[in-house]
Design a protein around this motif. Structure first.
Motif, PDB file in Angstrom:
ATOM      1  N   GLU A  49       7.494  -7.126   0.135  1.00 28.29           N
ATOM      2  CA  GLU A  49       8.633  -7.271  -0.780  1.00 28.29           C
ATOM      3  C   GLU A  49       9.328  -8.617  -0.572  1.00 28.29           C
ATOM      4  OE1 GLU A  49      12.510  -4.700  -2.209  1.00 28.29           O
ATOM      5  OE2 GLU A  49      11.695  -4.335  -0.213  1.00 28.29           O
ATOM      6  N   PHE A  50       9.532  -9.008   0.672  1.00 24.52           N
ATOM      7  CA  PHE A  50      10.153 -10.311   0.961  1.00 24.52           C
ATOM      8  C   PHE A  50       9.272 -11.450   0.452  1.00 24.52           C
ATOM      9  CE2 PHE A  50      12.370  -8.039   4.582  1.00 24.52           C
ATOM     10  CZ  PHE A  50      13.590  -8.010   3.939  1.00 24.52           C
ATOM     11  N   PHE A  51       7.969 -11.332   0.641  1.00 24.07           N
ATOM     12  CA  PHE A  51       7.032 -12.359   0.177  1.00 24.07           C
ATOM     13  C   PHE A  51       7.125 -12.526  -1.339  1.00 24.07           C
ATOM     14  CE2 PHE A  51       2.597 -13.426  -1.181  1.00 24.07           C
ATOM     15  CZ  PHE A  51       2.615 -14.738  -0.750  1.00 24.07           C
ATOM     16  N   ILE A  52       7.122 -11.410  -2.062  1.00 23.84           N
ATOM     17  CA  ILE A  52       7.216 -11.454  -3.527  1.00 23.84           C
ATOM     18  C   ILE A  52       8.532 -12.088  -3.956  1.00 23.84           C
ATOM     19  CG2 ILE A  52       7.332 -10.055  -5.622  1.00 23.84           C
ATOM     20  CD1 ILE A  52       4.565 -10.043  -4.509  1.00 23.84           C
ATOM     21  N   ASP A  53       9.621 -11.691  -3.312  1.00 22.76           N
ATOM     22  CA  ASP A  53      10.931 -12.262  -3.657  1.00 22.76           C
ATOM     23  C   ASP A  53      10.968 -13.766  -3.432  1.00 22.76           C
ATOM     24  OD1 ASP A  53      11.886  -9.790  -4.429  1.00 22.76           O
ATOM     25  OD2 ASP A  53      12.976  -9.424  -2.552  1.00 22.76           O
ATOM     26  N   GLU A  65       3.527   1.224   8.084  1.00 27.59           N
ATOM     27  CA  GLU A  65       3.462   1.200   6.615  1.00 27.59           C
ATOM     28  C   GLU A  65       4.741   0.623   6.007  1.00 27.59           C
ATOM     29  OE1 GLU A  65       1.835   2.054   2.795  1.00 27.59           O
ATOM     30  OE2 GLU A  65       0.874   2.300   4.730  1.00 27.59           O
ATOM     31  N   TYR A  66       5.869   1.100   6.480  1.00 25.64           N
ATOM     32  CA  TYR A  66       7.155   0.637   5.958  1.00 25.64           C
ATOM     33  C   TYR A  66       7.331  -0.865   6.214  1.00 25.64           C
ATOM     34  CZ  TYR A  66      12.164   0.089   5.296  1.00 25.64           C
ATOM     35  OH  TYR A  66      13.395  -0.348   4.880  1.00 25.64           O
ATOM     36  N   SER A  67       7.005  -1.306   7.415  1.00 21.96           N
ATOM     37  CA  SER A  67       7.144  -2.733   7.754  1.00 21.96           C
ATOM     38  C   SER A  67       6.249  -3.602   6.873  1.00 21.96           C
ATOM     39  CB  SER A  67       6.795  -2.967   9.220  1.00 21.96           C
ATOM     40  OG  SER A  67       7.673  -2.265  10.043  1.00 21.96           O
ATOM     41  N   CYS A  68       5.037  -3.151   6.638  1.00 19.71           N
ATOM     42  CA  CYS A  68       4.110  -3.908   5.784  1.00 19.71           C
ATOM     43  C   CYS A  68       4.672  -4.045   4.371  1.00 19.71           C
ATOM     44  CB  CYS A  68       2.752  -3.222   5.719  1.00 19.71           C
ATOM     45  SG  CYS A  68       1.803  -3.296   7.233  1.00 19.71           S
ATOM     46  N   LEU A  69       5.167  -2.949   3.837  1.00 20.33           N
ATOM     47  CA  LEU A  69       5.692  -2.988   2.471  1.00 20.33           C
ATOM     48  C   LEU A  69       6.954  -3.841   2.384  1.00 20.33           C
ATOM     49  CD1 LEU A  69       5.010   0.672   1.344  1.00 20.33           C
ATOM     50  CD2 LEU A  69       3.791  -1.400   0.651  1.00 20.33           C
ATOM     51  N   ARG A  70       7.812  -3.784   3.383  1.00 19.72           N
ATOM     52  CA  ARG A  70       9.017  -4.633   3.378  1.00 19.72           C
ATOM     53  C   ARG A  70       8.635  -6.112   3.464  1.00 19.72           C
ATOM     54  NH1 ARG A  70      13.635  -3.830   1.619  1.00 19.72           N
ATOM     55  NH2 ARG A  70      14.622  -4.997   3.259  1.00 19.72           N
ATOM     56  N   ALA A 126      -1.750  -7.467   8.617  1.00 18.33           N
ATOM     57  CA  ALA A 126      -0.884  -6.286   8.666  1.00 18.33           C
ATOM     58  C   ALA A 126      -1.453  -5.152   7.824  1.00 18.33           C
ATOM     59  CB  ALA A 126       0.521  -6.645   8.190  1.00 18.33           C
ATOM     60  N   PHE A 127      -1.957  -5.467   6.653  1.00 11.26           N
ATOM     61  CA  PHE A 127      -2.502  -4.417   5.798  1.00 11.26           C
ATOM     62  C   PHE A 127      -3.902  -3.981   6.226  1.00 11.26           C
ATOM     63  CE2 PHE A 127       0.954  -5.616   2.974  1.00 11.26           C
ATOM     64  CZ  PHE A 127       1.403  -4.361   2.586  1.00 11.26           C
ATOM     65  N   THR A 128      -4.566  -4.767   7.046  1.00 11.54           N
ATOM     66  CA  THR A 128      -5.870  -4.371   7.574  1.00 11.54           C
ATOM     67  C   THR A 128      -5.708  -3.299   8.647  1.00 11.54           C
ATOM     68  OG1 THR A 128      -6.817  -6.532   7.118  1.00 11.54           O
ATOM     69  CG2 THR A 128      -7.954  -5.187   8.742  1.00 11.54           C
ATOM     70  N   PRO A 130      -1.205  -3.372  -2.605  1.00  9.18           N
ATOM     71  CA  PRO A 130       0.207  -3.120  -2.296  1.00  9.18           C
ATOM     72  C   PRO A 130       1.147  -4.052  -3.054  1.00  9.18           C
ATOM     73  CG  PRO A 130      -1.055  -3.493  -0.275  1.00  9.18           C
ATOM     74  CD  PRO A 130      -1.977  -3.705  -1.419  1.00  9.18           C
ATOM     75  N   MET A 131       0.665  -5.263  -3.356  1.00  8.83           N
ATOM     76  CA  MET A 131       1.493  -6.227  -4.073  1.00  8.83           C
ATOM     77  C   MET A 131       1.806  -5.733  -5.484  1.00  8.83           C
ATOM     78  SD  MET A 131       0.649 -10.261  -4.723  1.00  8.83           S
ATOM     79  CE  MET A 131       0.678 -10.851  -3.043  1.00  8.83           C
ATOM     80  N   LYS A 132       0.917  -4.931  -6.050  1.00  9.12           N
ATOM     81  CA  LYS A 132       1.119  -4.418  -7.409  1.00  9.12           C
ATOM     82  C   LYS A 132       2.377  -3.572  -7.523  1.00  9.12           C
ATOM     83  CE  LYS A 132      -3.636  -4.422  -9.013  1.00  9.12           C
ATOM     84  NZ  LYS A 132      -4.779  -3.620  -9.447  1.00  9.12           N
ATOM     85  N   GLN A 133       2.797  -2.957  -6.446  1.00  9.03           N
ATOM     86  CA  GLN A 133       4.016  -2.135  -6.465  1.00  9.03           C
ATOM     87  C   GLN A 133       5.250  -2.966  -6.781  1.00  9.03           C
ATOM     88  OE1 GLN A 133       4.545   0.223  -2.928  1.00  9.03           O
ATOM     89  NE2 GLN A 133       2.338   0.474  -2.700  1.00  9.03           N
ATOM     90  N   PHE A 134       5.199  -4.245  -6.453  1.00  7.88           N
ATOM     91  CA  PHE A 134       6.371  -5.101  -6.593  1.00  7.88           C
ATOM     92  C   PHE A 134       6.301  -6.039  -7.792  1.00  7.88           C
ATOM     93  CE2 PHE A 134       5.849  -4.073  -2.097  1.00  7.88           C
ATOM     94  CZ  PHE A 134       7.048  -3.415  -1.871  1.00  7.88           C
ATOM     95  N   ASP A 135       5.107  -6.467  -8.164  1.00  5.56           N
ATOM     96  CA  ASP A 135       4.980  -7.412  -9.272  1.00  5.56           C
ATOM     97  C   ASP A 135       3.594  -7.282  -9.902  1.00  5.56           C
ATOM     98  OD1 ASP A 135       5.125  -9.466 -11.079  1.00  5.56           O
ATOM     99  OD2 ASP A 135       5.917 -10.929  -9.659  1.00  5.56           O
TER     100      ASP A 135
END
Length: 106
Positions: A56-60, A48-53, A39-41, A87-92
């Motif tokens: 976010e679910f993965f991190i949670d 973009e929004y779907s990838c970030l959401r 997805a990020f590739t 992108p993961m850095k935005q969440f954790d």
């Protein structure tokens, strides 16, 4: 009085069982990392929004299930999915720093 649902109690007990969590780790984490990598590739403005959401679910879920970070680092290295770290850095941020340190030694 509300009726009891014994099947629900059994399901919840099984989910919190350490063996069930390990099974989820070993089966779902690699698939999720692959999905995020892809997805990020091919990320663009429309998804973009779907990838970030999804991230976010993965991190949670990682936090909820107390997933072994070393296993995630191994899977990221194995699948060459380093593109999901930024992108993961935005969440954790702290967890990503730990993963990046582990990637040095993998």
């Amino acid at each position: 009085m509300a009726p009891t649902m014994p099947f629900l109690t059994i399901e919840l007990t099984q989910i919190h069982n350490k063996g069930a969590i390990e099974m989820l780790e070993r089966e779902l984490i690699p698939q999720t990392i692959e999905l995020l990598r892809d997805a990020f590739t091919i990320r663009n403005e429309m998804n973009e929004y779907s990838c970030l959401r999804m991230m976010e679910f993965f991190i949670d879920e990682m936090k909820f299930l107390e997933v072994d970070i070393q296993f995630i680092a191994y899977e990221i290295a194995h699948q060459k999915a380093e593109n999901i770290l930024q992108p993961m850095k935005q969440f954790d941020f702290k967890t990503v720093q730990k993963i990046e340190q582990m990637l040095i030694y993998i």
